[in-house]
Design an enzyme around this catalytic site. Sequence first.
Site, mmCIF file in Angstrom:
data_model
loop_
_atom_site.group_PDB
_atom_site.id
_atom_site.type_symbol
_atom_site.label_atom_id
_atom_site.label_comp_id
_atom_site.label_asym_id
_atom_site.label_seq_id
_atom_site.Cartn_x
_atom_site.Cartn_y
_atom_site.Cartn_z
ATOM 1 N N LYS A 168 -13.532 30.350 11.704
ATOM 2 C CA LYS A 168 -14.351 29.229 11.344
ATOM 3 C C LYS A 168 -13.415 28.051 11.913
ATOM 4 C CE LYS A 168 -14.236 26.128 8.153
ATOM 5 N NZ LYS A 168 -14.743 24.668 8.801
ATOM 6 N N GLU A 241 -0.580 28.094 7.259
ATOM 7 C CA GLU A 241 0.328 27.341 7.881
ATOM 8 C C GLU A 241 -0.183 25.792 7.514
ATOM 9 O OE1 GLU A 241 2.504 27.582 10.060
ATOM 10 O OE2 GLU A 241 2.446 29.697 11.153
ATOM 11 N N CYS A 275 1.278 18.940 13.468
ATOM 12 C CA CYS A 275 1.991 19.434 12.313
ATOM 13 C C CYS A 275 3.481 19.342 12.609
ATOM 14 C CB CYS A 275 1.290 20.972 12.288
ATOM 15 S SG CYS A 275 1.310 21.812 13.470
ATOM 16 N N GLU A 373 3.074 13.394 4.240
ATOM 17 C CA GLU A 373 2.555 13.741 5.557
ATOM 18 C C GLU A 373 1.648 12.269 5.951
ATOM 19 O OE1 GLU A 373 -0.116 16.844 6.616
ATOM 20 O OE2 GLU A 373 1.254 17.378 8.499
HETATM 21 P P1 NAD Z 1 -7.951 20.580 5.721
HETATM 22 O O1 NAD Z 1 -7.023 21.289 4.978
HETATM 23 O O2 NAD Z 1 -8.810 19.354 5.333
HETATM 24 O O3 NAD Z 1 -8.976 21.739 6.563
HETATM 25 C C1 NAD Z 1 -8.647 22.827 7.274
HETATM 26 C C2 NAD Z 1 -9.671 23.794 7.564
HETATM 27 O O4 NAD Z 1 -9.961 24.122 5.944
HETATM 28 C C3 NAD Z 1 -10.925 23.184 8.221
HETATM 29 O O5 NAD Z 1 -11.725 24.039 8.923
HETATM 30 C C4 NAD Z 1 -11.780 23.016 6.669
HETATM 31 O O6 NAD Z 1 -13.034 23.023 6.813
HETATM 32 C C5 NAD Z 1 -11.304 24.031 5.971
HETATM 33 N N1 NAD Z 1 -11.620 23.993 4.284
HETATM 34 C C6 NAD Z 1 -11.610 22.995 3.869
HETATM 35 N N2 NAD Z 1 -11.612 23.130 2.296
HETATM 36 C C7 NAD Z 1 -11.941 24.406 2.277
HETATM 37 C C8 NAD Z 1 -11.944 25.687 0.917
HETATM 38 N N3 NAD Z 1 -11.976 24.863 -0.114
HETATM 39 N N4 NAD Z 1 -12.001 26.768 1.411
HETATM 40 C C9 NAD Z 1 -11.704 27.252 2.811
HETATM 41 N N5 NAD Z 1 -11.557 26.369 3.843
HETATM 42 C C10 NAD Z 1 -11.623 25.039 3.571
HETATM 43 O O7 NAD Z 1 -6.896 20.144 6.760
HETATM 44 P P2 NAD Z 1 -7.315 19.202 8.269
HETATM 45 O O8 NAD Z 1 -7.564 18.082 8.032
HETATM 46 O O9 NAD Z 1 -8.305 19.908 9.165
HETATM 47 O O10 NAD Z 1 -6.005 19.673 9.089
HETATM 48 C C11 NAD Z 1 -4.743 18.629 8.822
HETATM 49 C C12 NAD Z 1 -3.808 19.400 8.073
HETATM 50 O O11 NAD Z 1 -3.340 20.585 8.834
HETATM 51 C C13 NAD Z 1 -2.442 18.735 8.251
HETATM 52 O O12 NAD Z 1 -1.742 18.698 6.856
HETATM 53 C C14 NAD Z 1 -1.551 19.350 9.211
HETATM 54 O O13 NAD Z 1 -0.151 19.196 9.045
HETATM 55 C C15 NAD Z 1 -1.960 20.799 8.800
HETATM 56 N N6 NAD Z 1 -1.572 21.603 10.007
HETATM 57 C C16 NAD Z 1 -0.411 22.432 9.928
HETATM 58 C C17 NAD Z 1 -0.296 23.303 10.989
HETATM 59 C C18 NAD Z 1 0.717 24.261 10.865
HETATM 60 O O14 NAD Z 1 0.790 25.122 11.914
HETATM 61 N N7 NAD Z 1 1.616 24.301 10.148
HETATM 62 C C19 NAD Z 1 -1.107 23.268 12.225
HETATM 63 C C20 NAD Z 1 -2.189 22.016 12.303
HETATM 64 C C21 NAD Z 1 -2.231 21.332 11.297
#
Ligand code: NAD
Length: 522
Positions: A168, A241, A275, A373
């Site tokens: 997803k 991650e 990230c 962040e």
């Molecule tokens: P987010 O947590 O808002 O969303 C990530 C994913 O989770 C999306 O696909 C979203 O639809 C889904 N999601 C949201 N609520 C959910 C739930 N309750 N259950 C299951 N899935 C759900 O994050 P974002 O805004 O998309 O991404 C930014 C964040 O991701 C930043 O904090 C960044 O640091 C982190 N990030 C980490 C890495 C890494 O490798 N460590 C890489 C990229 C981004």
Amino acid sequence: MGPSATVRQKLVSLNPATGEILAEFDPACDTEVLAAVAAAKEAATKWRELGIEKRAQVLLRLRNVVYERRHEIAKLISREAGKPLVESLAAEVLLVLDGCQYYAKQAPRFLKPERIPHHNLAVKGKRGWIEYRPYGVIGIISPWNYPFSIPLNEMIPALVAGNSVVLKPSELTPQTGLAIRDCLHAAEIPPGVATVILGDGLTGRALASSPIDKIIFTGSVATGKLIQTAAAARLLPTLLELGGKDPMIVCADADLDRASSGAVWGAFTNAGQACLSVERLYVMRAIAEPFIHLCVEKTKRLKLGPPDNPETDVGPLIRERQVRMVEEHVEDAVRRGAQVLVGGRRPPLAPGFFYELTVLTGVHHGMRIMREETFGPVLPIQVVEDEAEAVRLANASELGLSASVWTSNLQKGEQLARQIEAGSVMVNDCVSSFGISEAPHGGVKLSGLGRTHSRLGLMEMVQVQYLDVDLHPRFPKVWWFGYDREALALTNGLVDFLFARGVRKRIKGLTGIFKGWRKRRV
Ligand code: NAD
């Protein structure tokens, strides 16, 4: 009200440089999620039985498809996620090509059954191996900031290890999700083995609570905690991650020209929405003034603009909410005494979600910008007295994804790197370890659990099975029932023979074994 009863919003693909709507999609409902997982379960056995060499061939087909489509994919990512074309090619397409190549070549070696020679005399009559078995169905939930390379570089090892996958992608980049689906289809991956379902957080929640065998989540700490809590209730294995607040330490003996170029690139690549990043910088007082001057001059030379212009260095942020987050962090810092040396506002009259490239000084850990962040184009620089203070501040964070140390003394660089609490630390470079297929990626503390990329990332996709074959099936085992004095003498003899101090006691142990053995009635 359960997720399926909620009124579902359309998924909107926007051009963040203009705010123009590119396309709209319906999110998958719970029934569609369950159907995808059921199809993945059904397809998993045949896929596993295909064997790793043939699955590796499929990865090479996927590599060829992505290569053929590289330009259209890069343009689509730039249009939907706002990053300059160079970054779409380098940090998205190229990483996927490399991931396919790396795992196609190395996975058969990494996952080869491993003979385990037994050191203990008592079990010499057995042959043991470790074998690696796929989980079954792996659910992958991914973010928007690297919408092509993050999900695919998690899918690729999952697939080559013999799992089927349901992905997803982020609701903010649905068209890139569909491009992944098209590539998988064009690579002729069997139906059900690799499915992409479009959706939002509710779809993600439905996938996480469906009968998958492992979940790989990349995203914010807040969502990661929700996933981990739900998974704990049914002991679903997770790989998380999560976010980072990556520190960069500039020592007094660093090459200031290189370090300032690295700082500016690390802070502003992908408009700071990376990230692995430079989210905060600590510079030694002795060189602070010339270093900060270089950072400011280099920042002023960068071009902020639409991603389709080949001259653009930095594009827009993904959405308005991201711009507001950056504004809040900068405002909080300024209110508490930070100085804005360049940027610090939205560009006047620009459409889309832009924020000027910003360098701040006079910052400290009492400010949100040094603790939380920011995920935007801001480089906050704190002047410190010595390296010990820099390391202490670098570690004064709940997060621990990555970090960098800049010095011309490589030995010192390594020593400082080892003192930093982070999943990866680079000396004289930043961010780019994410692009090294051999380098494990992942965090400590709240930045996550487990690793992606590398051999360790492949090991996250398999369960270990220990196989044991007894080479003397006619012999009963001395440790089986039939406990009596002789059994005790034999066991005592064995313990003495193996572990007693002194040759005499060991030989006595051997005698005990023989005596007990002769009389043992098993
Ligand atoms: P987010 O947590 O808002 O969303 C990530 C994913 O989770 C999306 O696909 C979203 O639809 C889904 N999601 C949201 N609520 C959910 C739930 N309750 N259950 C299951 N899935 C759900 O994050 P974002 O805004 O998309 O991404 C930014 C964040 O991701 C930043 O904090 C960044 O640091 C982190 N990030 C980490 C890495 C890494 O490798 N460590 C890489 C990229 C981004």
